[in-house]
Design a protein around this motif. Structure first.
Motif, PDB file in Angstrom:
ATOM      1  N   GLY A   1       2.183 -76.323  28.700  1.00  0.00           N
ATOM      2  CA  GLY A   1       2.829 -76.183  29.995  1.00  0.00           C
ATOM      3  C   GLY A   1       4.177 -76.867  30.131  1.00  0.00           C
ATOM      4  O   GLY A   1       4.708 -76.960  31.239  1.00  0.00           O
ATOM      5  N   LEU A   2       4.764 -77.329  29.040  1.00  0.00           N
ATOM      6  CA  LEU A   2       6.042 -78.039  29.131  1.00  0.00           C
ATOM      7  C   LEU A   2       7.243 -77.096  29.218  1.00  0.00           C
ATOM      8  O   LEU A   2       8.333 -77.525  29.590  1.00  0.00           O
ATOM      9  N   GLY A   3       7.071 -75.834  28.854  1.00  0.00           N
ATOM     10  CA  GLY A   3       8.164 -74.875  28.941  1.00  0.00           C
ATOM     11  C   GLY A   3       9.348 -75.270  28.087  1.00  0.00           C
ATOM     12  O   GLY A   3       9.201 -75.589  26.902  1.00  0.00           O
ATOM     13  N   GLU A   4      10.530 -75.327  28.687  1.00  0.00           N
ATOM     14  CA  GLU A   4      11.742 -75.630  27.924  1.00  0.00           C
ATOM     15  C   GLU A   4      11.796 -77.092  27.464  1.00  0.00           C
ATOM     16  O   GLU A   4      12.634 -77.445  26.641  1.00  0.00           O
ATOM     17  N   ARG A   5      10.891 -77.911  27.964  1.00  0.00           N
ATOM     18  CA  ARG A   5      10.854 -79.314  27.538  1.00  0.00           C
ATOM     19  C   ARG A   5       9.880 -79.516  26.364  1.00  0.00           C
ATOM     20  O   ARG A   5       9.649 -80.663  25.954  1.00  0.00           O
ATOM     21  N   THR A   6       9.358 -78.418  25.843  1.00  0.00           N
ATOM     22  CA  THR A   6       8.423 -78.515  24.715  1.00  0.00           C
ATOM     23  C   THR A   6       9.027 -79.241  23.510  1.00  0.00           C
ATOM     24  O   THR A   6       8.347 -80.069  22.888  1.00  0.00           O
ATOM     25  N   PRO A   7      10.295 -78.962  23.129  1.00  0.00           N
ATOM     26  CA  PRO A   7      10.862 -79.704  21.992  1.00  0.00           C
ATOM     27  C   PRO A   7      10.857 -81.212  22.196  1.00  0.00           C
ATOM     28  O   PRO A   7      10.613 -81.975  21.263  1.00  0.00           O
ATOM     29  N   GLN A   8      11.126 -81.652  23.434  1.00  0.00           N
ATOM     30  CA  GLN A   8      11.108 -83.088  23.707  1.00  0.00           C
ATOM     31  C   GLN A   8       9.693 -83.640  23.599  1.00  0.00           C
ATOM     32  O   GLN A   8       9.465 -84.718  23.037  1.00  0.00           O
ATOM     33  N   GLY A   9       8.728 -82.894  24.151  1.00  0.00           N
ATOM     34  CA  GLY A   9       7.332 -83.321  24.038  1.00  0.00           C
ATOM     35  C   GLY A   9       6.882 -83.363  22.593  1.00  0.00           C
ATOM     36  O   GLY A   9       6.169 -84.276  22.170  1.00  0.00           O
ATOM     37  N   SER A  10       7.321 -82.374  21.811  1.00  0.00           N
ATOM     38  CA  SER A  10       6.984 -82.338  20.393  1.00  0.00           C
ATOM     39  C   SER A  10       7.557 -83.546  19.668  1.00  0.00           C
ATOM     40  O   SER A  10       6.895 -84.149  18.816  1.00  0.00           O
ATOM     41  N   GLY A  11       8.781 -83.926  20.015  1.00  0.00           N
ATOM     42  CA  GLY A  11       9.405 -85.081  19.391  1.00  0.00           C
ATOM     43  C   GLY A  11       8.651 -86.365  19.691  1.00  0.00           C
ATOM     44  O   GLY A  11       8.488 -87.227  18.821  1.00  0.00           O
ATOM     45  N   ILE A  12       8.176 -86.496  20.939  1.00  0.00           N
ATOM     46  CA  ILE A  12       7.402 -87.682  21.321  1.00  0.00           C
ATOM     47  C   ILE A  12       6.113 -87.755  20.508  1.00  0.00           C
ATOM     48  O   ILE A  12       5.750 -88.808  19.963  1.00  0.00           O
ATOM     49  N   LEU A  13       5.429 -86.629  20.398  1.00  0.00           N
ATOM     50  CA  LEU A  13       4.160 -86.615  19.659  1.00  0.00           C
ATOM     51  C   LEU A  13       4.383 -86.846  18.169  1.00  0.00           C
ATOM     52  O   LEU A  13       3.561 -87.497  17.507  1.00  0.00           O
ATOM     53  N   CYS A  14       5.472 -86.317  17.622  1.00  0.00           N
ATOM     54  CA  CYS A  14       5.768 -86.548  16.205  1.00  0.00           C
ATOM     55  C   CYS A  14       6.014 -88.031  15.936  1.00  0.00           C
ATOM     56  O   CYS A  14       5.577 -88.568  14.911  1.00  0.00           O
ATOM     57  N   THR A  15       6.707 -88.686  16.858  1.00  0.00           N
ATOM     58  CA  THR A  15       6.967 -90.110  16.690  1.00  0.00           C
ATOM     59  C   THR A  15       5.666 -90.912  16.706  1.00  0.00           C
ATOM     60  O   THR A  15       5.544 -91.940  16.025  1.00  0.00           O
ATOM     61  N   ALA A  16       4.667 -90.417  17.444  1.00  0.00           N
ATOM     62  CA  ALA A  16       3.384 -91.117  17.538  1.00  0.00           C
ATOM     63  C   ALA A  16       2.612 -91.115  16.224  1.00  0.00           C
ATOM     64  O   ALA A  16       1.599 -91.812  16.102  1.00  0.00           O
ATOM     65  N   ILE A  17       3.079 -90.350  15.244  1.00  0.00           N
ATOM     66  CA  ILE A  17       2.452 -90.371  13.916  1.00  0.00           C
ATOM     67  C   ILE A  17       2.510 -91.771  13.318  1.00  0.00           C
ATOM     68  O   ILE A  17       1.774 -92.089  12.374  1.00  0.00           O
ATOM     69  N   VAL A  18       3.325 -92.639  13.905  1.00  0.00           N
ATOM     70  CA  VAL A  18       3.426 -94.019  13.431  1.00  0.00           C
ATOM     71  C   VAL A  18       2.078 -94.744  13.518  1.00  0.00           C
ATOM     72  O   VAL A  18       1.902 -95.827  12.955  1.00  0.00           O
ATOM     73  N   GLY A  19       1.110 -94.135  14.202  1.00  0.00           N
ATOM     74  CA  GLY A  19      -0.245 -94.689  14.203  1.00  0.00           C
ATOM     75  C   GLY A  19      -0.795 -94.863  12.801  1.00  0.00           C
ATOM     76  O   GLY A  19      -1.642 -95.731  12.561  1.00  0.00           O
ATOM     77  N   GLY A  20      -0.305 -94.051  11.869  1.00  0.00           N
ATOM     78  CA  GLY A  20      -0.720 -94.180  10.477  1.00  0.00           C
ATOM     79  C   GLY A  20      -0.265 -95.488   9.852  1.00  0.00           C
ATOM     80  O   GLY A  20      -0.783 -95.897   8.803  1.00  0.00           O
ATOM     81  N   ALA A  21       0.693 -96.156  10.486  1.00  0.00           N
ATOM     82  CA  ALA A  21       1.149 -97.460  10.003  1.00  0.00           C
ATOM     83  C   ALA A  21       0.336 -98.597  10.616  1.00  0.00           C
ATOM     84  O   ALA A  21       0.043 -99.588   9.948  1.00  0.00           O
ATOM     85  N   ILE A  22      -0.034 -98.456  11.889  1.00  0.00           N
ATOM     86  CA  ILE A  22      -0.620 -99.564  12.644  1.00  0.00           C
ATOM     87  C   ILE A  22      -2.138 -99.656  12.485  1.00  0.00           C
ATOM     88  O   ILE A  22      -2.690-100.728  12.207  1.00  0.00           O
ATOM     89  N   VAL A  23      -2.832 -98.537  12.676  1.00  0.00           N
ATOM     90  CA  VAL A  23      -4.299 -98.567  12.701  1.00  0.00           C
ATOM     91  C   VAL A  23      -4.906 -99.006  11.366  1.00  0.00           C
ATOM     92  O   VAL A  23      -5.844 -99.821  11.352  1.00  0.00           O
ATOM     93  N   PRO A  24      -4.428 -98.505  10.208  1.00  0.00           N
ATOM     94  CA  PRO A  24      -4.994 -99.000   8.944  1.00  0.00           C
ATOM     95  C   PRO A  24      -4.840-100.514   8.777  1.00  0.00           C
ATOM     96  O   PRO A  24      -5.743-101.179   8.243  1.00  0.00           O
ATOM     97  N   TYR A  25      -3.728-101.061   9.234  1.00  0.00           N
ATOM     98  CA  TYR A  25      -3.531-102.510   9.143  1.00  0.00           C
ATOM     99  C   TYR A  25      -4.545-103.244  10.020  1.00  0.00           C
ATOM    100  O   TYR A  25      -5.102-104.276   9.609  1.00  0.00           O
TER     101      TYR A  25
END
Length: 434
Positions: free
Chosen positions: A371-395
């Protein structure tokens, strides 16, 4: 881990009108892109083996060994936005070339790191590898979408993701033999400093050799992409729009929960995969050596491939939110079963969590940007950045294992992550029916 979806592209609606040479170049680029999906899946997940390798090689605690994943995944937070800006300036193919060159240069850093048997040197090289792969990921999925009719873009992307999963399984399984070997750990209490250093150099030689050849392969692929650098000149990458991104994150509950769940999903998946060698080697679980345990890590990732192949059928039978909650509940049940049992049952229960992981990434991504419409790229960028969980949770997993002195108790960390994901799935399912 599946390669991350990215922003949409602006392409010529009639690329077929281009010259035959360009069309042939486009086909070559598409074939190469599938091959790159195969390769990058393995390069990313081979880190699971390095965690176990370095733990024994450098006599590390669980937390120290998981710095491997922190060094690699922190690059997603550091380079995702800069990579998007670079892509908007260079275009897709030239961004690919830059990414391959970066990965190649980083791979060559493993050679001096292995010669010196330097753990900080390996971590620095892994950070650089992560930076190069981040650049490649930013351009990867849009390129697959662009290379052909829009009507078949989803099937091409699904096919490419399957190549990614196959690459993970084969490279992790093969890497277990090549990288882990069958040598026994050296006892630091009864060995001299010279013996310990010689042992580490000998153990690191296979790592340096493997990454040296990876670097050579990356340069070859970069050269081929450079030859066909004009193949996608008809497709224009969207400019990265930073304005309003923070507002979207702070005011949109769906994006907030989606980002949190990408963080926890990637973190939990990587935490389990990274620590499986140590877990399966525990005498109360299966008591396996590193090489045998490493091969079962490949089975963990094979489960994700099987689930993705079934995913299209599963997602047609129920709403995505309910599917997400069900798979997260399955992961929670398997983790609890593993924690309270012993022997093969305990080991295989945790390995089967890989199947439950299979549909989480794309489902969370689609629900988080819905439902983000034209703001989907921005939402996608936010979620992609959240991949950093792969750095924090294993530690965090490693810290709990070290403080408690019991790796089973550390399973509480991914369990909490999956509980958050299950809650988001139920929330999304209610919102869908409202």
């Amino acid at each position: 881990m599946a390669l991350a979806p990215n922003v949409a592209t602006s392409a010529d609606p009639n690329p077929a009108g281009r010259s035959g040479k360009s069309g042939g170049g486009t086909l070559v680029v598409l074939i190469l892109a599938f091959a790159v999906f195969f390769l990058l899946g393995g390069v990313t997940n081979i880190n699971d083996l390095l965690v176990g390798k370095f733990k024994s090689m450098f006599h590390l605690t669980h937390a120290q060994a998981n710095l491997v994943q922190m060094a690699f995944f922190i690059a997603y937070a550091a380079f995702s936005i800069p990579a998007g800006i670079i892509m908007s300036k260079l275009g897709y193919i030239r961004t690919f070339v830059l990414g391959f060159v970066l990965v190649a240069a980083a791979a060559f850093l493993f050679v001096p790191a292995s010669a010196a048997a330097s753990y900080p040197g390996f971590l620095a090289a892994l950070f650089c590898i992560g930076a190069g792969i981040t650049v490649l990921q930013v351009a990867m999925n849009p390129v697959i979408t662009t290379l052909g009719p829009i009507e078949t873009s989803h099937s091409r992307l699904t096919f490419a993701q399957a190549f990614n999963s196959i690459g993970v399984f084969l490279m992790v399984y093969g890497g277990a033999t090549f990288l882990l070997g069958d040598s026994k750990p050296l006892d630091p209490e009864t060995s001299t400093e010279a013996q310990i250093q010689a042992y580490r150099v000998a153990e690191g030689a296979s790592i340096g050799t493997a990454y040296m050849w990876l670097g050579v392969l990356m340069l070859v692929i970069a050269a081929v992409f450079w030859i066909f650098r004009g193949a996608l000149d008809h497709a224009k990458a969207d400019d990265v729009k930073l304005e309003g991104t923070w507002s979207l994150l702070t005011h949109n509950r769906r994006v907030q929960l989606g980002a949190l769940c990408i963080f926890t999903y990637v973190g939990a998946e990587v935490a389990i995969g990274s620590n499986l060698i140590a877990y399966l080697g525990d005498p109360s679980v299966m008591g396996l050596g590193m090489q045998d345990a490493g091969k079962l890590v490949a089975i963990y990732w094979l489960g994700a491939l099987v689930g993705r192949l079934l995913g299209g059928f599963i997602l047609r039978l129920a709403k995505p939110g309910r599917v997400l909650a069900t798979f997260a509940a399955g992961a929670i049940s398997l983790i609890i079963l593993s924690a309270v049992t012993t022997g093969a049952l305990s080991g295989w229960a945790l390995i089967l969590v890989g199947f439950c992981n299979s549909l989480m990434f794309p489902t969370i991504f689609s629900l988080g940007t819905e439902g983000l419409g034209e703001r989907t790229p921005q939402g996608s960028g936010i979620l992609c950045t959240a991949i950093v969980g792969g750095a924090i949770v294993p530690y965090l997993f490693g810290m709990v294992a070290d403080v408690s002195g019991n790796i089973r108790l550390a399973l509480a960390v991914p369990l909490i992550c999956y509980a958050i994901i299950a809650g988001f799935g139920l929330w999304a399912a209610r919102r869908a029916t409202a």
